[in-house]
Design a protein around this motif. Structure first.
Motif, PDB file in Angstrom:
ATOM      1  N   SER A 127       3.326  -2.376  11.623  1.00 33.70           N
ATOM      2  CA  SER A 127       2.879  -2.787  10.295  1.00 33.70           C
ATOM      3  C   SER A 127       2.019  -1.728   9.606  1.00 33.70           C
ATOM      4  CB  SER A 127       2.085  -4.091  10.381  1.00 33.70           C
ATOM      5  OG  SER A 127       2.874  -5.139  10.875  1.00 33.70           O
ATOM      6  N   TYR A 128       1.405  -0.845  10.389  1.00 34.98           N
ATOM      7  CA  TYR A 128       0.482   0.142   9.833  1.00 34.98           C
ATOM      8  C   TYR A 128       1.118   1.523   9.675  1.00 34.98           C
ATOM      9  CZ  TYR A 128      -3.207  -3.265  10.818  1.00 34.98           C
ATOM     10  OH  TYR A 128      -3.994  -4.394  10.840  1.00 34.98           O
ATOM     11  N   ARG A 129       2.424   1.613   9.780  1.00 39.90           N
ATOM     12  CA  ARG A 129       3.055   2.935   9.875  1.00 39.90           C
ATOM     13  C   ARG A 129       2.795   3.840   8.686  1.00 39.90           C
ATOM     14  NH1 ARG A 129       8.861   2.181  13.111  1.00 39.90           N
ATOM     15  NH2 ARG A 129       7.871   2.153  15.181  1.00 39.90           N
ATOM     16  N   ARG A 130       2.622   3.278   7.489  1.00 41.65           N
ATOM     17  CA  ARG A 130       2.393   4.158   6.334  1.00 41.65           C
ATOM     18  C   ARG A 130       1.034   4.854   6.423  1.00 41.65           C
ATOM     19  NH1 ARG A 130      -0.659   2.208   1.954  1.00 41.65           N
ATOM     20  NH2 ARG A 130      -1.424   0.060   2.180  1.00 41.65           N
ATOM     21  N   HIS A 131       0.156   4.379   7.302  1.00 40.87           N
ATOM     22  CA  HIS A 131      -1.162   4.996   7.474  1.00 40.87           C
ATOM     23  C   HIS A 131      -1.168   6.057   8.581  1.00 40.87           C
ATOM     24  CE1 HIS A 131      -2.949   2.048   4.768  1.00 40.87           C
ATOM     25  NE2 HIS A 131      -2.385   1.076   5.477  1.00 40.87           N
ATOM     26  N   TYR A 132      -0.053   6.220   9.290  1.00 45.82           N
ATOM     27  CA  TYR A 132      -0.050   7.145  10.420  1.00 45.82           C
ATOM     28  C   TYR A 132       0.152   8.574   9.920  1.00 45.82           C
ATOM     29  CZ  TYR A 132       0.380   2.874  13.179  1.00 45.82           C
ATOM     30  OH  TYR A 132       0.163   1.633  13.728  1.00 45.82           O
ATOM     31  N   THR A 133      -0.938   9.322   9.931  1.00 46.77           N
ATOM     32  CA  THR A 133      -0.940  10.720   9.525  1.00 46.77           C
ATOM     33  C   THR A 133      -1.477  11.560  10.679  1.00 46.77           C
ATOM     34  OG1 THR A 133      -3.200  10.565   8.664  1.00 46.77           O
ATOM     35  CG2 THR A 133      -1.382  10.034   7.133  1.00 46.77           C
ATOM     36  N   SER A 134      -1.414  12.871  10.503  1.00 49.87           N
ATOM     37  CA  SER A 134      -1.951  13.739  11.554  1.00 49.87           C
ATOM     38  C   SER A 134      -3.456  13.525  11.707  1.00 49.87           C
ATOM     39  CB  SER A 134      -1.646  15.205  11.240  1.00 49.87           C
ATOM     40  OG  SER A 134      -2.273  15.593  10.025  1.00 49.87           O
ATOM     41  N   ALA A 135      -4.157  13.221  10.592  1.00 46.91           N
ATOM     42  CA  ALA A 135      -5.608  13.008  10.664  1.00 46.91           C
ATOM     43  C   ALA A 135      -5.929  11.768  11.484  1.00 46.91           C
ATOM     44  CB  ALA A 135      -6.182  12.878   9.250  1.00 46.91           C
ATOM     45  N   LEU A 136      -5.188  10.676  11.270  1.00 51.06           N
ATOM     46  CA  LEU A 136      -5.448   9.467  12.048  1.00 51.06           C
ATOM     47  C   LEU A 136      -5.128   9.699  13.518  1.00 51.06           C
ATOM     48  CD1 LEU A 136      -4.996   5.821  11.162  1.00 51.06           C
ATOM     49  CD2 LEU A 136      -3.873   6.607  13.233  1.00 51.06           C
ATOM     50  N   ALA A 212       3.285  -8.244   9.451  1.00 48.63           N
ATOM     51  CA  ALA A 212       2.335  -8.654   8.423  1.00 48.63           C
ATOM     52  C   ALA A 212       2.880  -9.865   7.673  1.00 48.63           C
ATOM     53  CB  ALA A 212       2.081  -7.505   7.454  1.00 48.63           C
ATOM     54  N   PRO A 213       2.029 -10.811   7.290  1.00 42.85           N
ATOM     55  CA  PRO A 213       2.505 -12.003   6.563  1.00 42.85           C
ATOM     56  C   PRO A 213       3.179 -11.626   5.252  1.00 42.85           C
ATOM     57  CG  PRO A 213       0.099 -11.949   6.714  1.00 42.85           C
ATOM     58  CD  PRO A 213       0.598 -10.823   7.518  1.00 42.85           C
ATOM     59  N   ASP A 214       4.315 -12.284   4.971  1.00 40.62           N
ATOM     60  CA  ASP A 214       5.103 -12.030   3.749  1.00 40.62           C
ATOM     61  C   ASP A 214       5.508 -10.571   3.626  1.00 40.62           C
ATOM     62  OD1 ASP A 214       4.748 -14.724   3.052  1.00 40.62           O
ATOM     63  OD2 ASP A 214       2.823 -14.254   2.104  1.00 40.62           O
ATOM     64  N   ASN A 215       5.590  -9.891   4.788  1.00 36.10           N
ATOM     65  CA  ASN A 215       5.986  -8.474   4.829  1.00 36.10           C
ATOM     66  C   ASN A 215       5.072  -7.570   3.999  1.00 36.10           C
ATOM     67  OD1 ASN A 215       8.217  -8.876   6.549  1.00 36.10           O
ATOM     68  ND2 ASN A 215       9.423  -9.634   4.816  1.00 36.10           N
ATOM     69  N   LYS A 216       3.835  -8.013   3.763  1.00 37.73           N
ATOM     70  CA  LYS A 216       2.877  -7.182   3.034  1.00 37.73           C
ATOM     71  C   LYS A 216       2.321  -6.113   3.958  1.00 37.73           C
ATOM     72  CE  LYS A 216       1.342 -10.801  -0.161  1.00 37.73           C
ATOM     73  NZ  LYS A 216       0.184 -11.627  -0.609  1.00 37.73           N
ATOM     74  N   GLU A 217       2.186  -4.917   3.425  1.00 43.02           N
ATOM     75  CA  GLU A 217       1.624  -3.839   4.222  1.00 43.02           C
ATOM     76  C   GLU A 217       0.115  -4.018   4.316  1.00 43.02           C
ATOM     77  OE1 GLU A 217       2.833  -0.181   2.474  1.00 43.02           O
ATOM     78  OE2 GLU A 217       4.764  -0.183   3.500  1.00 43.02           O
ATOM     79  N   PRO A 218      -0.445  -3.998   5.503  1.00 34.60           N
ATOM     80  CA  PRO A 218      -1.901  -4.190   5.642  1.00 34.60           C
ATOM     81  C   PRO A 218      -2.683  -2.998   5.119  1.00 34.60           C
ATOM     82  CG  PRO A 218      -0.910  -3.657   7.763  1.00 34.60           C
ATOM     83  CD  PRO A 218       0.232  -3.824   6.789  1.00 34.60           C
ATOM     84  N   ASP A 219      -3.970  -3.238   4.871  1.00 32.58           N
ATOM     85  CA  ASP A 219      -4.845  -2.159   4.412  1.00 32.58           C
ATOM     86  C   ASP A 219      -5.053  -1.145   5.527  1.00 32.58           C
ATOM     87  OD1 ASP A 219      -5.103  -3.459   1.982  1.00 32.58           O
ATOM     88  OD2 ASP A 219      -6.877  -4.580   2.642  1.00 32.58           O
ATOM     89  N   GLU A 220      -5.707  -0.056   5.176  1.00 29.78           N
ATOM     90  CA  GLU A 220      -5.981   0.989   6.158  1.00 29.78           C
ATOM     91  C   GLU A 220      -6.723   0.398   7.350  1.00 29.78           C
ATOM     92  OE1 GLU A 220      -8.192   5.351   6.490  1.00 29.78           O
ATOM     93  OE2 GLU A 220      -8.026   4.319   4.572  1.00 29.78           O
TER      94      GLU A 220
END
Length: 375
Positions: A127-136, A212-220
């Motif tokens: 669910s958090y994949r859009r937040h996965y960066t080299s910094a994280l 995530a509920p309703d396929n919403k992307e979670p916050d950072e």
């Protein structure tokens, strides 16, 4: 279903995995639910504790054969965890390099994360994949290195969600590797056993892996915030919200220090003979512990328990919280807690494991100090 391991006929690779696990000295076999036999020698507050059925945990096995199977399983799990450390740490660094390269070239990070080339990042909550960066991932690499060090030096549980997540990555990679390369026959059931041992409570981790509920992307994700405000966390992970010097001073006694035994070896008998220690073994052996238990007379006097008859069972005031502490932290050598007298007196005491002049396990409830202000 994985084939059951025959502890009397282990393959050479399985024995090799068990020997690998012996190098992981900070992970005790009791983490995996094994509490029996001569393998658990040494002073620890849970060594001679009665279980909920009034039996020594080592006697909780139906037969010596069952005990041996549990021992081998715990050793294989520890070996799997040890073998996973270079795999996971190496994999995170490869993922960081790959993501950093894609970021510089404005490439598709999500395509890499979902690809077969990903080493560890694909194991993180989807669910958090859009937040996965080299910094994280760099921050997660620091966490994973800390967790690996804790496995070597003494694992006491995760300090942040990220530490629990790193432990999960080590456990999952370790079980897969052990089954594929060593024929350990562990599988998903023993992965669950490994995670419960490392985390105690897995509900938070399981929730993170649910869609995530309703396929919403979670916050950072706020994965690097310490659970305990007084916990020391690397500033690279969580630069804000660290405790003040005053807070650290106030909570210093809670930060895992060990309390030494005041009357070790032959000194114990001398202290008992002089009245410095009060023997409460008869009552303790009926209700709580099987080894000899003594309490410092200074504790008894400060709590107003001096001179009370045995049938008043004043020992419960000291033994009941000590018993729970030993159940929660069976491999610790000491456990601090507040003891309460019949008239509301409060005192800092410690349950301390040690040995007598015959090198047999003993427990002592020792005086630490007065509780000046309850707040």
């Amino acid at each position: 279903m994985a084939p059951e391991i025959d502890p009397h006929n282990l393959a050479p690779r399985q024995i090799e995995l068990i020997n690998e696990g012996r190098k992981l000295e900070g992970v005790h076999l009791s983490i995996f639910g094994y509490f029996g036999g001569p393998e658990l020698q040494g002073a620890c507050i849970g060594r001679m504790q009665l279980d909920e059925d009034g039996r020594l945990p080592a006697s909780d096995y139906e037969s010596p054969e069952d005990r041996l199977k549990e021992l081998v399983l715990a050793q294989l799990l520890r070996g799997a965890l040890r073998q996973s450390i270079p795999i996971v740490l190496g994999g995170i660094f490869e993922d960081i390099f790959a993501l950093r390269t894609l970021e510089a070239a404005d490439g598709d990070l999500q395509e890499y994360i979902a690809s077969a080339g990903a080493r560890v990042v694909d194991m993180l909550p989807p669910s958090y994949r859009r937040h996965y960066t080299s910094a994280l991932l760099q921050r997660l690499a620091v966490v994973a290195a800390e967790v690996a060090s804790d496995f070597e030096l003494g694992w006491e549980g995760p300090r942040t969600f990220a530490h629990g997540l790193a432990a999960y990555c080590f456990a999952k990679k370790g079980v897969r590797h052990a089954d594929a390369e060593y024929g350990a026959g562990l599988g998903a059931v023993d992965l669950d056993r490994l995670m419960i041992g490392l985390l105690g409570e897995t509900a938070v981790l399981e929730e993170a892996y649910r869609p995530a509920p309703d396929n919403k992307e979670p916050d950072e994700p706020s994965w690097f915030v310490p659970y305990d405000p007084a916990c020391r966390v690397n500033p690279y992970l969580h630069p804000e919200g660290m405790p003040s010097t005053e807070q650290v001073d106030l909570l210093e006694h809670q930060l895992g220090r060990e309390v030494p035994e005041k009357h070790p070896g032959p000194a114990r008998q001398k202290a008992l003979a002089e009245g410095v220690l009060v023997d409460i073994s008869p009552y303790a052996s009926r209700e709580y512990f099987l080894c000899p238990v003594a309490v410092e007379h200074s504790v008894v006097a400060a709590l107003g328990l001096d001179g009370l008859p045995p049938e008043s069972e004043w020992e419960d005031l000291l033994l009941h919280p000590a018993w729970h502490g030993a159940a929660e932290h069976p491999t610790w050598t000491s456990f601090d807690y507040i003891a309460v007298g019949f008239e509301g007196q409060q005192l800092y005491v410690a349950l301390v494991a040690g040995t007598d002049e015959m090198d047999s396990p003993v427990l002592t409830i020792q005086y630490l100090g007065e509780v000046i202000d309850e707040a």
